[in-house]
Enzyme design. Structure first.
Site, mmCIF file in Angstrom:
data_model
loop_
_atom_site.group_PDB
_atom_site.id
_atom_site.type_symbol
_atom_site.label_atom_id
_atom_site.label_comp_id
_atom_site.label_asym_id
_atom_site.label_seq_id
_atom_site.Cartn_x
_atom_site.Cartn_y
_atom_site.Cartn_z
ATOM 1 N N THR A 74 0.821 -1.211 0.000
ATOM 2 C CA THR A 74 0.000 0.000 0.000
ATOM 3 C C THR A 74 0.853 1.258 0.000
ATOM 4 O O THR A 74 0.358 2.340 -0.339
ATOM 5 C CB THR A 74 -0.918 0.040 1.232
ATOM 6 O OG1 THR A 74 -0.122 -0.109 2.415
ATOM 7 C CG2 THR A 74 -1.960 -1.068 1.182
ATOM 8 N N ASP A 75 2.114 1.144 0.352
ATOM 9 C CA ASP A 75 2.943 2.328 0.585
ATOM 10 C C ASP A 75 3.118 3.176 -0.667
ATOM 11 O O ASP A 75 2.871 4.379 -0.655
ATOM 12 C CB ASP A 75 4.298 1.940 1.182
ATOM 13 C CG ASP A 75 4.925 0.713 0.535
ATOM 14 O OD1 ASP A 75 4.498 0.348 -0.587
ATOM 15 O OD2 ASP A 75 5.842 0.130 1.136
ATOM 16 N N GLY A 170 13.076 -10.470 7.838
ATOM 17 C CA GLY A 170 12.545 -9.260 7.227
ATOM 18 C C GLY A 170 12.220 -8.164 8.206
ATOM 19 O O GLY A 170 11.217 -7.455 8.055
ATOM 20 N N SER A 173 17.203 -4.870 9.752
ATOM 21 C CA SER A 173 18.401 -4.594 10.532
ATOM 22 C C SER A 173 19.130 -3.365 10.012
ATOM 23 O O SER A 173 19.740 -2.615 10.782
ATOM 24 C CB SER A 173 19.331 -5.810 10.510
ATOM 25 O OG SER A 173 19.629 -6.203 9.186
ATOM 26 N N GLU A 209 20.345 5.376 3.245
ATOM 27 C CA GLU A 209 20.221 4.106 2.532
ATOM 28 C C GLU A 209 19.981 4.321 1.044
ATOM 29 O O GLU A 209 20.495 3.586 0.210
ATOM 30 C CB GLU A 209 19.111 3.256 3.149
ATOM 31 C CG GLU A 209 19.121 1.840 2.628
ATOM 32 C CD GLU A 209 18.652 0.824 3.648
ATOM 33 O OE1 GLU A 209 18.305 -0.284 3.227
ATOM 34 O OE2 GLU A 209 18.641 1.126 4.854
ATOM 35 N N ASP A 221 10.679 1.515 6.999
ATOM 36 C CA ASP A 221 11.559 0.793 7.913
ATOM 37 C C ASP A 221 12.143 1.728 8.966
ATOM 38 O O ASP A 221 12.103 1.451 10.168
ATOM 39 C CB ASP A 221 12.688 0.120 7.128
ATOM 40 C CG ASP A 221 12.171 -0.883 6.119
ATOM 41 O OD1 ASP A 221 11.014 -1.310 6.231
ATOM 42 O OD2 ASP A 221 12.940 -1.240 5.203
ATOM 43 N N TYR A 271 8.385 -6.824 -9.246
ATOM 44 C CA TYR A 271 7.956 -5.667 -8.471
ATOM 45 C C TYR A 271 7.470 -4.552 -9.385
ATOM 46 O O TYR A 271 6.429 -3.932 -9.152
ATOM 47 C CB TYR A 271 9.109 -5.190 -7.589
ATOM 48 C CG TYR A 271 8.873 -3.843 -6.965
ATOM 49 C CD1 TYR A 271 8.075 -3.714 -5.842
ATOM 50 C CD2 TYR A 271 9.427 -2.691 -7.514
ATOM 51 C CE1 TYR A 271 7.839 -2.473 -5.273
ATOM 52 C CE2 TYR A 271 9.198 -1.449 -6.964
ATOM 53 C CZ TYR A 271 8.404 -1.352 -5.841
ATOM 54 O OH TYR A 271 8.167 -0.119 -5.291
#
Length: 437
Positions: A74-75, A170, A173, A209, A221, A271
């Site tokens: 949904t993001d 998942g 980290s 990231e 995250d 994806y």
């Protein structure tokens, strides 16, 4: 942009970096009290720091892993997610040093007799990404580079990192390491970082990231690691990050993460196809139904059902998952205000069925893991977690029955697939924090 990294990237990333930090493997069942808490990890980190650098650390930072409870894909549709920080942590301890030189070390490399990774925090020098055995430090260096971009270059530091974040589950980290680094730097140099809020540190960690490590993740995250609250889920509106809420989760339930150990098959092509179908559906609703629609988040269940017939069949089923998944998240948010675990469990089950039959991002092993859980006492609901196509399921389980549940689930999954399940039991935890040692 996808707010949460695809699971394949997360697992590859987690394995490479996790082994470098000495992370828990997650292969053996870990019960509710089966791992060290942040206090014990802080002590381990301080002992490691003193052995590595001599003298004592003056500051610590703690950052948790995270889970996606419901809100699958949904993001990037600007929709809704329920997530939480979990009680598995990365702890970094450190101290300021004179000059601009920095040294960082992990428990794993200390044991391997490999030297700390060294770099210079200088306003005039862009940091250079490391390769090989030093690559794990890119997550810390990337955060330092984000401080530099904001003209925050107060001086050097030394840091030592330990973790009990399980691999292969998942739980991000990498985001935890980035948040721990950001919190440690702010603790060491509070005056230079005074204007930076917790959300600023979250966004800087996400940018680290993206820009330095080179992973195309979004903010889910880091947001979950930074903004968690013990005993609560995080309701995240992906259109407005400041419009988040902490939603209570009654303490009679825990989450059981079950790693399928299936070969992970989430590749960019799959994806991208899913995302393209979502965008095609949103464009259809914008052009043919309501010009105010920009993303599938703007399409209600009723609007979808009354106008779905003109969509190609494959696009229709993919869009259906997103539209209904957003509604499932909203249903859970409302239900949990009254402590209704039954609705959360039911919507998690419906989410997995939709992922499997409509969205197409499940796999035989994920379906087998969910099927194996269905008739075990104490199970309230479960679903695949993250990008899908392999990886992990998340299960809502009565706390008093969690250990027995994991034993039965492990046995049933092996009987069905021949594979060993990696099981970890987690609870919602506070987000990243720091302090003086």
């Amino acid at each position: 942009e996808r707010l949460g990294r695809g699971s394949a990237l997360a697992l590859v990333l987690g394995s490479a970096m996790g082994s470098a930090l000495g992370f828990s493997s997650g292969d053996a069942t870990q019960g509710i009290d089966g791992s060290d808490g942040p206090t014990a990890l802080q002590q381990q980190a301080c002992e490691g720091f003193e052995k590595c650098f001599g003298g004592k650390a003056t500051a610590f930072a703690v950052a948790p892993g995270r889970v996606e409870v419901i809100g699958n894909h949904t993001d990037y549709n600007q929709g809704f997610i329920l997530s939480c920080a979990i009680d598995r942590y990365i702890v970094a301890v450190g101290r300021k040093v004179e000059g601009k030189n920095c040294s960082v070390q992990s428990a794993h490399f200390e044991e391997k007799k490999q030297p700390p990774v060294k770099f210079t925090w200088d306003s005039d020098s862009t940091l250079v990404k490391r390769e090989g055995p030093e690559a794990w430090a890119n997550y810390m260096m990337g955060v330092v580079e984000e401080f530099r971009k904001r003209a925050v270059t107060p001086g050097g530091f030394e840091a030592f990192v330990v973790s009990n974040v399980p691999l292969g589950s998942g739980v991000s980290s990498s985001a935890a390491l980035e948040m721990a680094t950001a919190k440690l730097v702010k603790q060491l140099y509070p005056e230079a970082c005074e204007s930076l809020s917790q959300l600023d540190l979250v966004l800087m960690s996400k940018s680290a990231e993206n820009n330095f490590v080179g992973m195309g993740c979004g903010v889910l995250d880091q947001f979950s690691s930074g903004m968690g609250k013990a005993g609560h889920l995080i309701f995240l509106d992906c259109r407005d990050l400041e419009n988040f809420q902490h939603v209570p989760l009654v303490d009679r339930a825990v989450f059981v993460l079950a790693n399928t150990h299936a070969p992970h098959q989430l590749v960019d092509g799959q994806y991208n196809k899913l995302r393209a179908c979502c965008e095609q559906a949103a464009k259809h609703f914008h052009d043919k139904v309501d010009p105010k629609v920009s993303h599938l988040r703007d399409v209600s269940v009723d609007l979808f059902e009354h106008n779905k017939q003109d969509l190609p069949e494959n696009v229709r089923s993919i869009a259906k998952h997103i539209v209904y998944e957003n509604q499932r998240v909203l249903d859970c948010q409302a239900a949990l205000q009254g402590g209704d675990l039954g609705t959360l469990g039911a919507r998690m089950r419906a989410s997995h069925e939709s992922s499997s039959k409509d969205f197409g991002n499940s796999c035989p092993q994920l379906d087998s893991m969910v099927a194996a859980a269905e008739d075990i006492d104490g199970w309230l609901g479960g679903r695949l977690m993250g990008g899908g196509f392999g990886g992990c399921t998340i299960n809502l389980v009565e706390a008093t029955k969690a250990d027995a549940f994991t034993e039965r689930l492990t046995a049933k999954y092996k009987e069905a697939t021949g594979l060993e399940a990696g099981i970890v039991i987690v609870r919602p935890a506070d987000g990243a924090y720091a302090g003086a040692v």
